[in-house]
Enzyme design. Structure first.
Site, short mmCIF file in Angstrom:
data_model
loop_
_atom_site.label_atom_id
_atom_site.label_comp_id
_atom_site.label_asym_id
_atom_site.label_seq_id
_atom_site.Cartn_x
_atom_site.Cartn_y
_atom_site.Cartn_z
N TYR A 44 -4.19 4.19 6.49
CA TYR A 44 -4.67 3.25 7.51
C TYR A 44 -5.90 3.81 8.22
O TYR A 44 -6.83 3.07 8.55
CB TYR A 44 -3.58 2.94 8.54
CG TYR A 44 -2.48 2.06 8.01
CD1 TYR A 44 -2.62 0.69 7.99
CD2 TYR A 44 -1.30 2.61 7.52
CE1 TYR A 44 -1.61 -0.13 7.50
CE2 TYR A 44 -0.28 1.81 7.04
CZ TYR A 44 -0.44 0.44 7.03
OH TYR A 44 0.56 -0.36 6.53
N LYS A 68 0.85 -1.19 0.00
CA LYS A 68 0.00 0.00 0.00
C LYS A 68 0.89 1.24 0.00
O LYS A 68 2.01 1.13 0.46
CB LYS A 68 -0.92 0.05 1.21
CG LYS A 68 -0.33 -0.29 2.57
CD LYS A 68 0.89 0.44 3.08
CE LYS A 68 0.80 1.91 3.32
NZ LYS A 68 2.08 2.50 3.76
P1 NAD Z 1 12.48 1.72 1.67
O1 NAD Z 1 12.94 3.06 1.21
O2 NAD Z 1 13.05 1.18 2.93
O3 NAD Z 1 12.75 0.64 0.52
C1 NAD Z 1 12.43 0.89 -0.83
C2 NAD Z 1 13.24 -0.05 -1.72
O4 NAD Z 1 12.96 0.27 -3.06
C3 NAD Z 1 14.75 0.09 -1.51
O5 NAD Z 1 15.35 -1.17 -1.47
C4 NAD Z 1 15.20 0.84 -2.75
O6 NAD Z 1 16.52 0.52 -3.14
C5 NAD Z 1 14.20 0.36 -3.78
N1 NAD Z 1 14.06 1.27 -4.92
C6 NAD Z 1 13.94 0.87 -6.19
N2 NAD Z 1 13.88 1.91 -7.02
C7 NAD Z 1 13.96 3.01 -6.25
C8 NAD Z 1 13.94 4.41 -6.54
N3 NAD Z 1 13.83 4.88 -7.79
N4 NAD Z 1 14.04 5.25 -5.50
C9 NAD Z 1 14.10 4.82 -4.22
N5 NAD Z 1 14.12 3.49 -3.90
C10 NAD Z 1 14.07 2.60 -4.91
O7 NAD Z 1 10.91 1.77 1.72
P2 NAD Z 1 9.94 0.77 2.52
O8 NAD Z 1 9.65 1.35 3.84
O9 NAD Z 1 10.47 -0.60 2.43
O10 NAD Z 1 8.59 0.94 1.66
C11 NAD Z 1 8.38 0.24 0.43
C12 NAD Z 1 6.86 0.14 0.16
O11 NAD Z 1 6.26 -0.56 1.24
C13 NAD Z 1 6.13 1.46 0.09
O12 NAD Z 1 5.10 1.39 -0.86
C14 NAD Z 1 5.52 1.64 1.47
O13 NAD Z 1 4.34 2.42 1.49
C15 NAD Z 1 5.22 0.21 1.84
N6 NAD Z 1 5.26 -0.01 3.29
C16 NAD Z 1 4.23 -0.71 3.86
C17 NAD Z 1 4.23 -0.97 5.22
C18 NAD Z 1 3.16 -1.80 5.83
O14 NAD Z 1 3.04 -1.83 7.05
N7 NAD Z 1 2.37 -2.52 5.05
C19 NAD Z 1 5.27 -0.48 6.01
C20 NAD Z 1 6.30 0.23 5.41
C21 NAD Z 1 6.29 0.45 4.04
#
Ligand code: NAD
Length: 369
Positions: free
Chosen positions: A223, A138
């Site tokens: 949420y 999400k």
């Molecule tokens: P994060 O920044 O920690 O990780 C993102 C990943 O995407 C990294 O590994 C990065 O290298 C990669 N990536 C690929 N192309 C990229 C670009 N152009 N720019 C930046 N990063 C790039 O983020 P996250 O916290 O892991 O979030 C990822 C997704 O998960 C988001 O959509 C976020 O909303 C969702 N999320 C959901 C929950 C949940 O509880 N369901 C919690 C956190 C995040």
């Protein structure tokens, strides 16, 4: 009234009416059919950031019907680390440019998209083209059009698409749905639902509109929006909203704090706030004719608990939400059943969030179809 979850059992079994009314999709991939349905489905994680590393990969180890089979990453050093840690074969390691080659890899049944919001469609479309089922984090995407493309691509491929709405599997949230649906405190009147936190690093993608699509609303306000939708079991018909910014340097691209109100068809109103500027706001409270119930905190990976106006606690045993979400999706695929959190559910939220932004920008209420 458009009641989405008429009883707790319905909610647990099928989730939304929207899900129940989906055409019968999600044909088994040939590898699953060949191996029989007792085999664990192979998941490939796309994007190895915080969520994949700290929550999803560990959760996969706790699932009954899933296993970590592959990864998609743009960082070779991460690929090496994950390969060693999770004993992954070289053939199951992809870059964003090579992930279409998964089409020839029977080890991978499901692609879990965990990249920044505005990349979800690109990665979902590639996975669907490769014939894989998709679980996407999400918010689903940053526009209704992109959400629709994702739905269409998965339908065309005959594969299921689910959105990572983990709270649809969380017992305390499900208990609140039951309290509302069974009118334990009478008919609902008003819900207050809020979620925010103080964001750190100003250079992260979450503050970049091109990658995030918006600020706290898209990230965590979703949420609170979800809670108002699954607790009422209705779809909002009217939105008003207001934004405020006190740090225009840090928040030059996305909103800092946003508050919105929704009106639902039965007359229930809801009031919500989301922010990237302060901590401590992660709850909802629902007021009904004869009492109220609340969860505080309501949305975390663990520690969710609440109270009722009759002094009873809401404190059900909860498991790993990501493991429950993935096992549920695997079962849907294996049994050829629709998911309770389909792409259509993600699209609904994105449409409402766009209306919230429009209301905040114009200062006028926005009607929702
Ligand atoms: P994060 O920044 O920690 O990780 C993102 C990943 O995407 C990294 O590994 C990065 O290298 C990669 N990536 C690929 N192309 C990229 C670009 N152009 N720019 C930046 N990063 C790039 O983020 P996250 O916290 O892991 O979030 C990822 C997704 O998960 C988001 O959509 C976020 O909303 C969702 N999320 C959901 C929950 C949940 O509880 N369901 C919690 C956190 C995040």
């Amino acid at each position: 009234m458009n009641s989405r979850f008429s009883t707790r059992r319905d909610f647990l079994k099928t989730g939304t009416l929207a899900a129940a009314s989906l055409p019968f999709i999600g044909a088994l991939s040939p590898s699953i059919r060949a191996a029989g349905s007792d085999r664990k489905l192979g998941f490939a994680l796309v994007g190895l950031g915080g969520l994949s590393t700290n929550q999803i990969a560990p959760a996969l180890q706790k699932t009954k019907f899933c296993r970590l089979a592959g990864i998609v990453t743009g960082t070779p050093a991460k690929a090496e680390r994950w390969k060693a840690q999770y004993n992954l074969p070289d053939k199951n390691i992809y870059s964003y440019d090579t992930m279409q080659q998964m089409a020839d890899n029977p080890d991978i049944d499901v692609v879990y998209v965990v990249t920044p919001n505005a990349l979800h469609a690109e990665h979902t479309l590639k996975a669907a083209k490769a014939g894989k089922h998709v679980l996407c984090e999400k918010p689903m995407e940053v526009s209704s059009e992109k959400c629709q493309q994702m739905i269409d691509a998965c339908k065309k491929a005959g594969r299921q698409l689910a959105i990572g709405y983990r709270l649809h599997f969380e017992p305390n949230n499900l208990e609140c749905v039951r309290l509302a649906r069974e009118k334990v405190f009478g008919g609902l009147k008003f819900i207050e639902a809020d979620f925010g936190f103080r964001i750190g690093n100003p250079d992260q993608w979450r503050l970049n509109r091109a990658l995030a699509g918006g600020g706290p609303l898209m990230d965590v306000g979703i949420y609170a929006l979800q809670a108002t939708r699954y607790i009422t079991g209705e779809e909002p018909v009217l939105v008003t909203a207001v934004e405020t910014v006190t740090d225009p340097v840090k928040f030059k691209d996305v909103e800092e704090t946003i508050a919105w109100q929704l009106k639902f068809p039965s007359g229930i109103v809801t009031s919500s706030t989301s922010t990237y500027n302060f901590n401590g706001m992660a709850r909802y409270q629902a007021f009904a004719e004869n009492g109220w119930f609340e969860l505080s905190p309501a949305y975390g990976y663990n520690g969710i608990e609440g109270r009722r106006s009759d002094d009873k606690p809401i404190n059900l045993e909860s498991g790993d939400q990501f493991a429950m979400e993935m096992d549920n999706f695997a079962q849907c695929i294996l049994n050829n059943q629709p998911t309770r959190v389909p792409g259509e559910e993600g699209l609904r939220d994105v449409k409402i969030m766009m209306a919230i932004y429009e209301a905040a920008k114009t200062g006028k209420s926005v009607k929702l179809a």
